[in-house]
Write a protein that holds these residues in place. Structure first.
Motif, PDB file in Angstrom:
ATOM      1  N   TRP A  11      20.735  56.428  71.124  1.00 38.38           N
ATOM      2  CA  TRP A  11      21.383  55.348  70.380  1.00 38.38           C
ATOM      3  C   TRP A  11      20.424  54.191  70.179  1.00 38.38           C
ATOM      4  O   TRP A  11      19.573  53.940  71.016  1.00 38.38           O
ATOM      5  CB  TRP A  11      22.632  54.858  71.139  1.00 38.38           C
ATOM      6  CG  TRP A  11      23.653  55.940  71.290  1.00 38.38           C
ATOM      7  CD1 TRP A  11      23.692  56.874  72.276  1.00 38.38           C
ATOM      8  CD2 TRP A  11      24.730  56.225  70.399  1.00 38.38           C
ATOM      9  NE1 TRP A  11      24.763  57.738  72.066  1.00 38.38           N
ATOM     10  CE2 TRP A  11      25.411  57.351  70.909  1.00 38.38           C
ATOM     11  CE3 TRP A  11      25.205  55.640  69.231  1.00 38.38           C
ATOM     12  CZ2 TRP A  11      26.531  57.905  70.287  1.00 38.38           C
ATOM     13  CZ3 TRP A  11      26.327  56.181  68.611  1.00 38.38           C
ATOM     14  CH2 TRP A  11      26.971  57.305  69.136  1.00 38.38           C
ATOM     15  N   HIS A  14      22.059  48.521  65.990  1.00 40.96           N
ATOM     16  CA  HIS A  14      22.295  48.609  64.549  1.00 40.96           C
ATOM     17  C   HIS A  14      22.637  47.254  63.938  1.00 40.96           C
ATOM     18  O   HIS A  14      22.210  46.930  62.842  1.00 40.96           O
ATOM     19  CB  HIS A  14      23.422  49.616  64.296  1.00 40.96           C
ATOM     20  CG  HIS A  14      23.701  49.855  62.845  1.00 40.96           C
ATOM     21  ND1 HIS A  14      22.852  50.556  62.029  1.00 40.96           N
ATOM     22  CD2 HIS A  14      24.735  49.452  62.064  1.00 40.96           C
ATOM     23  CE1 HIS A  14      23.343  50.594  60.799  1.00 40.96           C
ATOM     24  NE2 HIS A  14      24.486  49.923  60.792  1.00 40.96           N
ATOM     25  N   SER A  24      23.853  52.698  66.619  1.00 42.76           N
ATOM     26  CA  SER A  24      23.982  53.917  65.813  1.00 42.76           C
ATOM     27  C   SER A  24      23.285  55.077  66.508  1.00 42.76           C
ATOM     28  O   SER A  24      22.298  54.885  67.235  1.00 42.76           O
ATOM     29  CB  SER A  24      23.389  53.699  64.422  1.00 42.76           C
ATOM     30  OG  SER A  24      22.051  53.287  64.529  1.00 42.76           O
ATOM     31  N   SER A  29      25.633  60.946  62.132  1.00 45.05           N
ATOM     32  CA  SER A  29      26.091  59.808  61.332  1.00 45.05           C
ATOM     33  C   SER A  29      27.273  59.139  62.039  1.00 45.05           C
ATOM     34  O   SER A  29      28.424  59.217  61.597  1.00 45.05           O
ATOM     35  CB  SER A  29      26.501  60.300  59.941  1.00 45.05           C
ATOM     36  OG  SER A  29      27.020  59.225  59.208  1.00 45.05           O
ATOM     37  N   ARG A  30      26.965  58.497  63.166  1.00 52.80           N
ATOM     38  CA  ARG A  30      28.012  57.890  64.006  1.00 52.80           C
ATOM     39  C   ARG A  30      27.557  56.527  64.504  1.00 52.80           C
ATOM     40  O   ARG A  30      26.375  56.340  64.792  1.00 52.80           O
ATOM     41  CB  ARG A  30      28.267  58.765  65.244  1.00 52.80           C
ATOM     42  CG  ARG A  30      29.079  59.985  64.953  1.00 52.80           C
ATOM     43  CD  ARG A  30      30.533  59.708  65.348  1.00 52.80           C
ATOM     44  NE  ARG A  30      31.468  60.624  64.736  1.00 52.80           N
ATOM     45  CZ  ARG A  30      32.310  60.335  63.737  1.00 52.80           C
ATOM     46  NH1 ARG A  30      32.326  59.156  63.229  1.00 52.80           N
ATOM     47  NH2 ARG A  30      33.145  61.216  63.254  1.00 52.80           N
ATOM     48  N   VAL A  31      28.487  55.600  64.628  1.00 50.52           N
ATOM     49  CA  VAL A  31      28.177  54.345  65.322  1.00 50.52           C
ATOM     50  C   VAL A  31      29.210  54.114  66.418  1.00 50.52           C
ATOM     51  O   VAL A  31      30.329  54.643  66.361  1.00 50.52           O
ATOM     52  CB  VAL A  31      28.154  53.109  64.374  1.00 50.52           C
ATOM     53  CG1 VAL A  31      27.097  53.228  63.297  1.00 50.52           C
ATOM     54  CG2 VAL A  31      29.524  52.820  63.756  1.00 50.52           C
ATOM     55  N   ARG A  33      31.042  50.851  68.200  1.00 50.71           N
ATOM     56  CA  ARG A  33      31.252  49.400  68.052  1.00 50.71           C
ATOM     57  C   ARG A  33      31.825  48.904  69.373  1.00 50.71           C
ATOM     58  O   ARG A  33      32.932  49.299  69.766  1.00 50.71           O
ATOM     59  CB  ARG A  33      32.217  49.193  66.887  1.00 50.71           C
ATOM     60  CG  ARG A  33      32.362  47.779  66.387  1.00 50.71           C
ATOM     61  CD  ARG A  33      33.094  47.833  65.050  1.00 50.71           C
ATOM     62  NE  ARG A  33      33.414  46.513  64.542  1.00 50.71           N
ATOM     63  CZ  ARG A  33      34.613  45.969  64.597  1.00 50.71           C
ATOM     64  NH1 ARG A  33      35.623  46.624  65.156  1.00 50.71           N
ATOM     65  NH2 ARG A  33      34.823  44.776  64.098  1.00 50.71           N
ATOM     66  N   ASN A 121      28.956  56.407  60.556  1.00 51.12           N
ATOM     67  CA  ASN A 121      27.930  55.429  60.192  1.00 51.12           C
ATOM     68  C   ASN A 121      27.900  55.299  58.670  1.00 51.12           C
ATOM     69  O   ASN A 121      27.404  56.176  57.962  1.00 51.12           O
ATOM     70  CB  ASN A 121      26.558  55.864  60.723  1.00 51.12           C
ATOM     71  CG  ASN A 121      25.507  54.806  60.464  1.00 51.12           C
ATOM     72  OD1 ASN A 121      25.707  53.892  59.669  1.00 51.12           O
ATOM     73  ND2 ASN A 121      24.373  54.929  61.139  1.00 51.12           N
ATOM     74  N   THR A 123      26.171  53.444  56.879  1.00 53.62           N
ATOM     75  CA  THR A 123      24.861  53.175  56.289  1.00 53.62           C
ATOM     76  C   THR A 123      23.988  54.430  56.228  1.00 53.62           C
ATOM     77  O   THR A 123      22.895  54.393  55.668  1.00 53.62           O
ATOM     78  CB  THR A 123      24.090  52.077  57.054  1.00 53.62           C
ATOM     79  OG1 THR A 123      23.781  52.577  58.366  1.00 53.62           O
ATOM     80  CG2 THR A 123      24.893  50.806  57.170  1.00 53.62           C
ATOM     81  N   SER A 124      24.449  55.509  56.824  1.00 51.12           N
ATOM     82  CA  SER A 124      23.764  56.795  56.604  1.00 51.12           C
ATOM     83  C   SER A 124      24.851  57.852  56.480  1.00 51.12           C
ATOM     84  O   SER A 124      25.063  58.670  57.365  1.00 51.12           O
ATOM     85  CB  SER A 124      22.760  57.121  57.713  1.00 51.12           C
ATOM     86  OG  SER A 124      23.405  57.250  58.937  1.00 51.12           O
ATOM     87  N   GLY A 217      19.882  54.209  56.616  1.00 47.51           N
ATOM     88  CA  GLY A 217      20.470  53.727  57.872  1.00 47.51           C
ATOM     89  C   GLY A 217      19.771  52.523  58.479  1.00 47.51           C
ATOM     90  O   GLY A 217      20.264  51.935  59.440  1.00 47.51           O
TER      91      GLY A 217
END
Ligand SMILES: O=P(O)(O)O[C@@H]1[C@@H](OP(=O)(O)O)[C@H](OP(=O)(O)O)[C@H](O)[C@H](OP(=O)(O)O)[C@H]1OP(=O)(O)O
Ligand SMILES: Nc1ncnc2c1ncn2[C@@H]1O[C@H](COP(=O)(O)OP(=O)(O)OP(=O)(O)O)[C@@H](O)[C@H]1O
Length: 492
Positions: A11, A14, A24, A29-31, A33, A121, A123-124, A217
């Motif tokens: 990780w 981000h 991220s 393709s995961r974030v 929070r 995610n 952004t990607s 990303g």
């Protein structure tokens, strides 16, 4: 993602806002929070792990059961609450600390609850088919797009100059930003392409926390918070150019910087205007212009087609307009609820002041009578509506763009084709809305105080700020172009 096999090396930092910090995954393709707490609470977390879990579950429920009804399911990714190993969270917090902007370090990442919100995610994004070029993602925090018309508004200036433009003066005066942004949300929400183009140009010139660009990303363009430097437009052009070489925008085989920027903004306007439905705008004539906007109304060449009713801007604007009373009209109703809760604390759960954000909550705010009958239920419903509007005034839009090669078909449901691309390069795009957290009931008094500070600062300075607080002229926009945005607006 297996939560029991989490490794902080998978990780990376981000981004973050006022309330949460986002990391991220380096491959997926995961974030994640994570919540943030004031730094002074770092030794003693202000809530238990169960409460943190409930807070994040409330965010998921508010987004999926309430906000999605107003904004449209297709724009929303509510995510899910995950329980993470505490050791992983502690290591992650150490790992990201040095990348955090200093001005956000008055808050610390929650390392005690082990709870986080797991989201795609944006952004990607996962693409319908593999591409050679990394997606370009543009994040816009548009803020409030209308002028209040409530009879409770006590200062006439609030009906003429929008909150964002007034707030800019206060932000510069209080040192939050060095330079004033000339972006005006009323231009972005106008549905007039010339005004939208103008608004986005000013977001690019002075992004503050309202505009970011990600490539593959990675954030490649944003305001350097706390820095005196202005943004680097040349670096932006360097990133954008490869995406915008294929349109009909060449002069002697060369694509000028101006054409690159123009086409980029045009593609973005197209994505924001996409979505279909008949053009519509509930603001009414004369209330859709902010007197402080730098846009010259007399320059309008094409009438406004209005925002498409299925488009992201229309949906956000309509939701913001659930604030019908303005904070000045809402505050007495907040006080009515507060007084009632003081007398009958157990009623807090019946009135669903802190959720749960379910069908019953939605029904309460949708079935609110149009006239005040003096009841606490009326007051609570108006407060609920106001809180939904606040969330819509503070959310962000993420537009993901992928260049289209000839003959390519769209498969993914979320990916739409830019149909107005006869001149500009062709892109597929997808639009999402992020940051749909419920705003706490208790934040209403501070809303009123901030409103008063912003208005009195604006009236005190007469809307005049020293020239040094304006964004510096950059080579790409000549002084004449600043005057006449239409020079950059090529009719289709
Ligand atoms: O009050 P505003 O309009 O300044 O909005 C706050 C935002 O400031 P902005 O003006 O966008 O720079 C503020 O953003 P920044 O911290 O300035 O990036 C937060 O989004 C804040 O929301 P919350 O309290 O963290 O849930 C926002 O507060 P809410 O009013 O949405 O609670
Ligand atoms: N699902 C996502 N995919 C990609 N990036 C994201 C996602 N969610 C958030 N981010 C990034 O992380 C940043 C901070 O997230 P977010 O705006 O949700 O924080 P916040 O603390 O709620 O903000 P605010 O200051 O508005 O309260 C965003 O500006 C965005 O760049």
């Amino acid at each position: 993602m297996e939560v029991d096999k989490m490794d902080e090396n998978d990780w990376k930092y981000h981004g973050e806002g006022n309330k949460s910090l986002v990391v991220s995954h380096v491959q997926l393709s995961r974030v994640l929070r994570l919540l943030k707490y004031p730094a002074e609470d770092s030794e003693n977390p202000p809530q238990t792990a169960e409460q943190a879990f409930r807070q994040i579950q409330n965010i998921v429920d508010f987004s999926s059961n309430v906000m999605s009804r107003f904004l449209g399911q297709k724009f929303i990714h509510s995510g899910e609450v995950v329980k993470l190993p505490l050791e992983f969270v502690r290591q992650l917090s150490i790992k990201v600390q040095h990348q955090r902007p200093a001005w956000r370090c008055d808050k610390v990442m929650d390392i005690y609850s082990g709870c986080a919100l797991c989201l795609p995610n944006l952004t990607s994004p996962a693409l319908p088919q593999p591409t050679h070029t990394a997606p370009l993602c543009i994040e816009i925090k548009p803020k409030c797009g209308f002028l209040p018309s409530s009879k409770h508004v006590s200062k006439d200036i609030k009906t003429k100059v929008c909150r964002f433009c007034m707030h800019q003066h206060y932000k510069v005066a209080s040192g939050k930003w060095k330079r004033r942004s000339l972006y005006c949300p009323l231009d972005l929400f106008s549905g007039n392409r010339q005004r939208m183009h103008f608004a986005i140009r000013h977001l690019i010139e002075e992004p503050q926390n309202n505009f970011k660009i990600f490539k593959g990303g990675q954030c490649v363009y944003s305001s350097k918070e706390g820095s005196d430097d202005s943004v680097d437009l040349n670096s932006l052009l360097h990133h954008l150019r490869p995406y915008l070489l294929h349109g009909n925008n060449r002069i002697n085989g060369h694509v000028s910087n101006k054409a690159v920027l123009h086409d980029f903004i045009q593609v973005l306007v197209n994505a924001l205007m996409g979505g279909g439905g008949v053009g519509a705008d509930r603001r009414g004539e004369g209330r859709s212009f902010c007197e402080a906007s730098a846009f010259n109304r007399e320059r309008i060449r094409h009438g406004s087609q209005g925002l498409p009713s299925e488009g992201v801007l229309f949906r956000i604007l309509q939701t913001q307009m659930l604030d019908t009373l303005d904070i000045e009209g809402l505050y007495p109703l907040y006080r009515r609820v507060e007084q009632y809760l003081h007398d009958f604390p157990k009623e807090r759960s019946r009135l669903q002041i802190d959720g749960p954000y379910n069908e019953a909550f939605l029904e309460k705010l949708q079935k609110c009578p149009s006239e005040d009958d003096g009841s606490v239920d009326y007051a609570a419903a108006k407060v609920h509506q106001y809180r939904v509007a606040m969330t819509a005034k503070d959310c962000s839009i993420m537009v993901a763009l992928v260049p289209r090669s000839e003959g390519e078909d769209d498969e993914g449901q979320r990916w739409l084709r830019d149909l107005i691309s006869s001149r500009t390069p062709a892109f597929s795009y997808s639009v999402s809305i992020l940051d749909l957290d419920p705003k706490p009931f208790e934040s209403i008094p501070s809303q009123l105080r901030l409103d008063q500070k912003i208005v009195s600062c604006y009236l005190r300075t007469g809307g005049a700020l020293p020239k040094s607080s304006l964004p510096p002229l950059q080579d790409i926009f000549t002084a004449a172009e600043r005057e006449d945005c239409t020079l950059l607006f090529h009719p289709m």
